[in-house]
Write an enzyme that holds these catalytic residues in place. Sequence first.
Site, mmCIF file in Angstrom:
data_model
loop_
_atom_site.group_PDB
_atom_site.id
_atom_site.type_symbol
_atom_site.label_atom_id
_atom_site.label_comp_id
_atom_site.label_asym_id
_atom_site.label_seq_id
_atom_site.Cartn_x
_atom_site.Cartn_y
_atom_site.Cartn_z
ATOM 1 N N ASP A 1 -8.058 -4.644 -0.110
ATOM 2 C CA ASP A 1 -8.563 -5.140 -1.393
ATOM 3 C C ASP A 1 -8.416 -6.654 -1.507
ATOM 4 O OD1 ASP A 1 -9.108 -2.512 -2.383
ATOM 5 O OD2 ASP A 1 -6.963 -2.262 -2.713
ATOM 6 N N HIS B 1 0.857 -1.183 0.000
ATOM 7 C CA HIS B 1 0.000 0.000 0.000
ATOM 8 C C HIS B 1 0.890 1.229 0.000
ATOM 9 C CE1 HIS B 1 -3.043 2.924 1.328
ATOM 10 N NE2 HIS B 1 -3.932 2.057 0.898
#
Length: 435
Positions: free
Chosen positions: A369, A311
Amino acid sequence: MENKTVQKGTATLTVNSKTVELPVLGGTDGPDVIDVKRLYAETGMFTLDPGFTSTGSCESQITFINGEEGILLHRGYPIDQLAENSNFLELVYLLNYGELPSKSEFHDFSRDVTEHTMLHTQMDRFFGGFRRDSHPMAMMVGAVGALSAFYPDAMDVKDEDQRRISTNGLIAKMPTIAARIYKYSIGQPFIEPQNHLSYAENFLRMCFSVPAEDYKPNPAIIRAMDRLLILQADHEQNASTSTVRLAASSGAHPYAAIASGVASLWGPSHGGANEACLNMLREIGSVERIPEFIARAKDKSDPFRLMGFGHRVYKNYDPRAKVMQATVHELMQELDIKNSPILQVAMELERIALEDPYFIEKKLYPNVDFYSGIAMDAIGFPTEMFTVLFALGRTAGWLAQMNEMTVDKTQRIGRPRQIYTGAPFRDYTSLDTRS
């Protein structure tokens, strides 16, 4: 918004033998910042920061992220506590109004949202202008933007009552828009909202109910849907949130500004990542093929990369991923989904990511996700709808951020600068003289 930064010192910058003192400011938590807004006036120079990764564009009291330690707070409350104990509408209230509501405040807010879930009847004709095979996000960009035409009296963002009406109204109508997009894409009739249902249950009913029979969703599905919305509600100054702030800084209609956020979210590097992640898990197909794809991910000459890992902000385990992982397992157990190849692949990939030196060194931990796509697939949504569901949850944060910016007296219309690297000055020559 009251400015709450404090000056903690100064930074000295020397440019072409000229020395300037720049204030160093600190907030409640997180790194201090160097205030450079007077830099051009003092030196005639700007800063260059592609992607704005080292630039703070605003002061905000809504969301705090500590990427190194894997911390996400909304108005000071940890995301795991909110996901476990709260509900999406309560979180919407918290983000937009600053505090958790009292019982009476929550009752009034919930009623206000529930009573405005219906769309203008002419909006249904608007959907008919799309091709049935249009991407759901293309329809959402158009539909949310079109709301501006139906609510022209919500233009004055400086008026507190109009901001409240716009905020509560869009929170109410986004599930109805999202459900209509899904129904239209599969050729089924639209289902009207019902005021006695919870936010998540009402949305699920509008998506999966048909006129011929009743729809009673499993409580586990309702909980999972509510948590999905909570986890996606806000995430500081990401691409789509920054887009909303930038659009709204011009005084644009609030719904038009939110539509710009929907457009920004559409990208596969942002809101579309969960769709790409599930497609990757399906491509891998079985645990036996994982080593092949791990090797490809480590090969610098191979364009393949593992989706759902790493991320831009988090250099630790994404706290939202922990909540989503538990939700996925609860969902699989309640729905009696056994031996799911996708879940088996996901679990093995997670184990490898947490043990493999390559992943540890590069801090490629599973992000939200990674599991949210599995949850949405288990609920029954096609992958094309995943980003629409993301937009449904993120609308809460977009509105809170936009409203905060509107009352922040330090904010002006956004106007980034550039380094010009094009042709130098040159005189125009007529077409007849050019060879």
